[in-house]
Design a protein around this motif. Structure first.
Motif, mmCIF file in Angstrom:
data_model
loop_
_atom_site.group_PDB
_atom_site.id
_atom_site.type_symbol
_atom_site.label_atom_id
_atom_site.label_comp_id
_atom_site.label_asym_id
_atom_site.label_seq_id
_atom_site.Cartn_x
_atom_site.Cartn_y
_atom_site.Cartn_z
ATOM 1 N N GLY A 1 0.829 -1.194 0.000
ATOM 2 C CA GLY A 1 0.000 0.000 0.000
ATOM 3 C C GLY A 1 0.862 1.241 0.000
ATOM 4 O O GLY A 1 2.109 1.162 0.015
ATOM 5 N N ALA A 2 0.237 2.399 -0.042
ATOM 6 C CA ALA A 2 0.991 3.654 -0.111
ATOM 7 C C ALA A 2 0.467 4.712 0.846
ATOM 8 O O ALA A 2 0.902 5.861 0.795
ATOM 9 N N GLN A 3 -0.435 4.381 1.753
ATOM 10 C CA GLN A 3 -1.027 5.374 2.646
ATOM 11 C C GLN A 3 -0.069 5.751 3.767
ATOM 12 O O GLN A 3 0.611 4.905 4.356
ATOM 13 N N THR A 4 -0.003 7.017 4.063
ATOM 14 C CA THR A 4 0.782 7.509 5.200
ATOM 15 C C THR A 4 -0.068 8.490 5.995
ATOM 16 O O THR A 4 -1.091 8.996 5.508
ATOM 17 N N LEU A 5 0.371 8.773 7.202
ATOM 18 C CA LEU A 5 -0.296 9.755 8.057
ATOM 19 C C LEU A 5 0.661 10.910 8.272
ATOM 20 O O LEU A 5 1.816 10.710 8.687
ATOM 21 N N ALA A 6 0.216 12.097 8.003
ATOM 22 C CA ALA A 6 1.060 13.276 8.171
ATOM 23 C C ALA A 6 1.355 13.505 9.641
ATOM 24 O O ALA A 6 0.445 13.553 10.471
ATOM 25 N N VAL A 7 2.640 13.646 9.957
ATOM 26 C CA VAL A 7 3.082 13.887 11.327
ATOM 27 C C VAL A 7 4.050 15.052 11.314
ATOM 28 O O VAL A 7 4.984 15.085 10.499
ATOM 29 N N SER A 8 3.855 16.002 12.217
ATOM 30 C CA SER A 8 4.727 17.168 12.323
ATOM 31 C C SER A 8 5.334 17.215 13.718
ATOM 32 O O SER A 8 4.604 17.276 14.709
ATOM 33 N N VAL A 9 6.664 17.136 13.794
ATOM 34 C CA VAL A 9 7.371 17.225 15.074
ATOM 35 C C VAL A 9 7.758 18.675 15.302
ATOM 36 O O VAL A 9 8.620 19.218 14.614
ATOM 37 N N LYS A 10 7.122 19.323 16.266
ATOM 38 C CA LYS A 10 7.303 20.747 16.500
ATOM 39 C C LYS A 10 8.519 21.064 17.376
ATOM 40 O O LYS A 10 9.119 22.134 17.233
ATOM 41 N N ASP A 11 8.838 20.171 18.311
ATOM 42 C CA ASP A 11 9.885 20.470 19.300
ATOM 43 C C ASP A 11 10.949 19.389 19.272
ATOM 44 O O ASP A 11 10.703 18.252 19.703
ATOM 45 N N LYS A 12 12.138 19.744 18.808
ATOM 46 C CA LYS A 12 13.206 18.761 18.688
ATOM 47 C C LYS A 12 13.827 18.407 20.029
ATOM 48 O O LYS A 12 14.521 17.395 20.141
ATOM 49 N N ASP A 13 13.613 19.227 21.066
ATOM 50 C CA ASP A 13 14.110 18.878 22.393
ATOM 51 C C ASP A 13 13.181 17.907 23.107
ATOM 52 O O ASP A 13 13.476 17.446 24.209
ATOM 53 N N LEU A 14 12.053 17.572 22.484
ATOM 54 C CA LEU A 14 11.124 16.584 23.023
ATOM 55 C C LEU A 14 11.292 15.243 22.321
ATOM 56 O O LEU A 14 11.406 14.206 22.970
ATOM 57 N N CYS A 15 11.311 15.251 21.012
ATOM 58 C CA CYS A 15 11.367 14.019 20.225
ATOM 59 C C CYS A 15 12.504 14.111 19.225
ATOM 60 O O CYS A 15 12.585 15.077 18.458
ATOM 61 N N GLY A 16 13.386 13.112 19.224
ATOM 62 C CA GLY A 16 14.504 13.098 18.288
ATOM 63 C C GLY A 16 14.232 12.290 17.039
ATOM 64 O O GLY A 16 14.871 12.506 15.992
ATOM 65 N N ARG A 17 13.311 11.338 17.127
ATOM 66 C CA ARG A 17 12.976 10.514 15.958
ATOM 67 C C ARG A 17 11.545 10.019 16.115
ATOM 68 O O ARG A 17 11.143 9.601 17.203
ATOM 69 N N PHE A 18 10.799 10.055 15.006
ATOM 70 C CA PHE A 18 9.407 9.627 15.049
ATOM 71 C C PHE A 18 9.131 8.766 13.829
ATOM 72 O O PHE A 18 9.260 9.227 12.691
ATOM 73 N N SER A 19 8.760 7.499 14.067
ATOM 74 C CA SER A 19 8.484 6.560 12.980
ATOM 75 C C SER A 19 7.065 6.037 13.122
ATOM 76 O O SER A 19 6.589 5.827 14.250
ATOM 77 N N HIS B 1 -8.124 12.799 13.865
ATOM 78 C CA HIS B 1 -8.669 13.899 13.071
ATOM 79 C C HIS B 1 -7.523 14.650 12.402
ATOM 80 O O HIS B 1 -6.786 15.394 13.053
ATOM 81 N N GLY B 2 -7.362 14.418 11.123
ATOM 82 C CA GLY B 2 -6.318 15.132 10.387
ATOM 83 C C GLY B 2 -4.942 14.576 10.665
ATOM 84 O O GLY B 2 -4.737 13.358 10.764
ATOM 85 N N ALA B 3 -3.970 15.488 10.829
ATOM 86 C CA ALA B 3 -2.571 15.105 11.033
ATOM 87 C C ALA B 3 -2.236 15.090 12.519
ATOM 88 O O ALA B 3 -2.969 15.608 13.365
ATOM 89 N N LEU B 4 -1.076 14.490 12.824
ATOM 90 C CA LEU B 4 -0.582 14.445 14.198
ATOM 91 C C LEU B 4 0.492 15.503 14.394
ATOM 92 O O LEU B 4 1.268 15.803 13.484
#
Length: 814
Positions: A204-222, A278-281
């Protein structure tokens, strides 16, 4: 961390017994706190299938069952379990089998029995009767594919053992089965199976849009989207069993899969119901006033110091700790989003405690999780989801991997000569290289004229390797602490002899106990009001992080602690209390500098304090009640200093009665206080009568003069009594001092007060005026080996009277 031994041996299986394996881990720094068998001892129990179940002719709650255990003829067994029915497979204890011990501690042996006239050739068992679970509502139902007649211990792997590790916070890489297996392989040399890293085919090809706003909170998101799955599938028994032995109950297949991978690989993850998003993360810090309902049912309020995952409408998860109830998977879930991230430890530490709960995920993230493990964990979860919840229509979509900022890997140098010095034995470069190789630590050898240096690059999962001493510890672990030689110390050992002119604190404690006092131990931090009221200290030393609001300052006096203990005892109906404490106090002193034992600006002397309350001797039939007073405790203080003789000077102390307190002097130096509690504080502490307290400098109380031999007088000493009139304000100690300083040719061995006379109001005819007192004093005169004559005695008495007249304006009473 608890886990079954069998799961560990799936990845690394050294030729060691359970106890030897536990000892190896313990000596390698992974302390095995407890070894528990999965099931108690029993034998003779096999897998059986109920072929027939009919009602007992004489009992409503019993059934007569025909049970097949793989033999030619089925067994006839009477059973009262409510779930005994045809077609299920259950544990069957045959004749001669022994069940786990009961309440009497003796094993229960199965015999041929007769229940209401029907013979029974065995027993069908519940999990409670086998000692493997607390469920006793019915028979333990086994999977339908369980082979008949197989020993139950072999089928359920009940000869397994549960190992409980007590890990220190720096051993985050040991919070997984594979991490422990990796350490076990390094410690024993046994082969380690490769990490399970399946690559699931993507269709398949579906993805969920994810936006990491704070790099001091999360270093990698999969994350990955998986469509069209069956969440009503049953979690396999093997997975339920492994989770149970890790202390985790089975919830639902998707939750179980996420927990299973966390225990296996050490990477926590979360599975969202995709259709509820609802929408993106967005991955960001929370905002004041935002609320989130967690999976445990609690609704919390976040702020800017807590990380969250949100969508376009609401919060969905508490970052790195627990998911939210809004996107929780359920039996109706068909599409999911699998998330695995690297959260910075500093962003997770302490957040769970703010909300009074803890999670396995938070426990791992706040110590450090391998940032390179997210893809592997998602692939492993996907593999298990397809195997357990997959359908012909299941769609696996590609992984969306966002690398924002990963921890910087800093090489650490190890000087081989330094390692040998610290460990205390000769160590070669080859031994260090071998240790790093077994630990899978990359290294290279640096050219050096002063000895070999190995530069080690820690792997991404080793957050604990930061300085040279960390590498030295790793080398020592692999060599084995049991292999370190017993090297005697080179420095000479000289026994220290306690000075004869002092006594120990233990001797002081025993003396106070002999005087009837009981020791108490209290916190060194107290209420600020105690310092202000009882010590007159308006600028106490404040704690930066007090354990409780009332314990906010360091004490400069022990009196408040003793009064608090007194109040606790009085609340429990005590009527006579004697307490003492030996402890440190803390006072501001700018002259103190920072050393190994001191802190700049803080003087920390040791004090000894005591409190007496209630009757002097306690209630008894032979005499009336008499409350303790100033002079009772003054006598205890004198006994504490004996053979030294302290003096007591009337003075005022913030905690003590202004007219019933005195400062204690020793050789003219102030060493403490003794007195009755101030009436104001007695009322404030709600005491029916005032206790008497003392507080002394411990160093002064530990002094003990060295005994000196004195010759016994050859001639009898002479005693003369005199009565002198002095002003009421003159203390007898002043009189004694004047007598001792009198210029006489005869030594005055002792002066003792044996009577005091004061005239009645309005009476002056006795030679003693109003405002005066008459002191009757007995002088003991020592001729020092010579016979005393009346003339010598008269001259001495005259010299004493002259000295008293000069010092305290005394006159001889006529």
């Amino acid at each position: 961390m608890q886990f079954p031994e069998s799961w560990l041996r799936e990845y690394c299986n050294p030729a060691l017994s359970t106890q030897a394996l536990a000892d190896t881990l313990t000596m390698g720094g992974f302390e095995v706190e407890e070894i528990t068998p999965v099931a108690p001892a029993f034998h003779g129990i096999v897998v059986g299938e109920i072929m027939e179940a009919v009602q007992h002719p004489d009992a409503d709650r019993l059934r007569v069952c025909k049970v097949s255990i793989g033999q030619a003829e089925p067994l006839s067994i009477v059973c009262g379990a409510p779930n005994a029915r045809v077609g299920i497979k259950v544990p069957c204890a045959t004749v001669g089998a022994e069940l786990p011990p009961g309440a009497d501690g003796k094993p229960f042996k199965i015999k041929v029995g007769k229940l209401r006239g029907v013979e029974s050739y065995g027993m069908l068992c519940s999990a409670k009767e086998l000692g493997i679970a607390d469920d006793q509502s019915g028979l333990l139902e086994l999977p339908l594919d369980a082979p008949l007649g197989v020993n139950l211990r072999d089928y359920l792997r009940l000869d397994d053992a549960l190992l409980t590790l007590k890990l220190t916070p720096n051993l985050a890489h040991g919070l997984s089965i594979y991490g422990i297996a990796r350490e076990l392989s390094a410690l024993t040399g046994a082969p380690l199976l490769p990490l399970p890293t399946p690559a699931v085919a993507v269709n398949g090809a579906q993805t969920l849009a994810v936006s990491v706003k704070d790099k001091d909170l999360c270093g990698r998101f999969s994350g990955r989207v998986i469509n069209q799955i069956n969440t009503q599938a049953q979690t396999p028994a093997w997975m339920v069993d492994k989770l149970a032995r890790c202390g985790q109950r089975s919830v639902a297949p998707l939750v179980d899969i996420s927990n299973y991978v966390m225990f296996e690989l050490g990477q926590p993850s979360h599975i969202f119901d995709l259709d509820k998003i609802h929408g993106a993360l967005q991955v960001r810090w929370g905002q004041a006033g935002e609320k989130l309902e967690l999976l445990n049912g609690n609704t919390i309020e976040v702020d800017g110091k807590v990380g969250v995952i949100s969508d376009d409408k609401q919060l969905e998860s508490l970052a790195g700790i627990m998911g939210g109830n809004a996107t929780a998977v359920s039996d109706t879930t068909r599409n999911v989003y699998v998330e695995a991230a690297f959260w910075w430890p500093e962003a997770i530490q302490g957040r769970s405690r703010r909300y009074a709960f803890s999670t396995d995920a938070g426990h791992r993230f706040e110590r450090g999780v391998d940032p390179q493990r997210t893809i592997c964990a998602i692939e492993r979860i996907t593999e298990l989801v397809i195997a357990i919840c997959g359908t012909p229509d299941t769609v696996v979509n590609p992984i969306d991997d966002q690398i924002i900022q990963l921890p910087e890997v800093k090489p650490v140098d190890l000087r081989v000569a330094r390692a040998a010095k610290v460990i205390g034995m000769p160590i070669s470069t080859e031994q260090c290289e071998q240790a790093f190789t077994r630990l899978q630590l990359g290294f290279k050898k640096l050219p050096s004229n002063g000895g070999d240096i190995l530069r080690v690059t820690p792997p991404s999962y080793r957050f604990d390797i930061q300085i040279e001493e960390d590498l030295i510890e790793e080398v020592a672990r692999i060599i084995g602490f049991n292999s370190l030689p017993d090297t005697p110390p080179i420095a000479p050992i000289i026994a220290r002899i306690a000075p004869e002119a002092s006594r120990s604190k233990f001797a002081l404690r025993h003396l106070l106990a002999d005087l009837g006092y009981q020791e108490t131990i209290n916190f060194s931090f107290v209420e600020e009001s105690w310092e202000r009221d009882l010590a007159g200290n308006n600028n106490p030393i404040h704690l930066l992080n007090p354990i409780a609001a009332p314990m906010s300052v360091m004490r400069s006096s022990l009196l408040g602690s003793l009064l608090n203990v007194l109040r606790v005892n009085l609340d429990r109906k005590a009527t006579r209390v004697r307490l003492f404490e030996v402890g440190r106090v803390f006072k501001r002193d700018d002259s103190v500098q920072t050393t190994d034992t001191t802190v700049k600006g803080v003087h920390q002397p040791m004090h000894v304090a005591g409190l007496a309350y209630g009757d002097v001797d306690g209630r008894q039939w032979g005499q009336g009640e008499s409350r303790v007073d100033f002079y009772d405790v003054k006598g205890d203080v004198e006994a504490l200093f004996a053979p030294l003789v302290p003096t007591f000077v009337a003075a005022e102390h913030p905690a003590l009665h202004p007219g019933r307190s005195a400062q204690v002097l020793l050789d003219g130096q102030a060493v403490g206080w003794v007195g009755e509690l101030h009436p104001q504080w007695r009322q404030q502490w709600e005491l029916s009568h005032a206790p008497v307290l003392f507080e002394l400098d411990l160093a002064a109380a530990l002094q003990r003069p060295v005994p000196v031999a004195k010759a016994v007088p050859k001639y009898q000493m002479v005693e003369r009594d005199i009565a002198v009139v002095v002003q009421e304000s003159v203390a007898f100690s002043q009189v004694q001092t004047a007598i001792a300083r009198a210029s006489t040719s005869i030594r005055i061995a002792n002066s003792m007060l044996f009577d005091i006379y004061r005239p009645a109001p309005g009476q002056n005819a006795t030679g003693v005026n109003q405002g005066e007192k008459s002191l009757a004093i007995r002088l003991t005169l020592d001729g020092a080996g010579a016979t005393l004559t009346d003339a010598d005695i008269d001259l001495t008495v005259s010299a004493v009277l002259k000295a008293l007249e000069s010092a305290v304006a005394a006159r001889l009473r006529t």
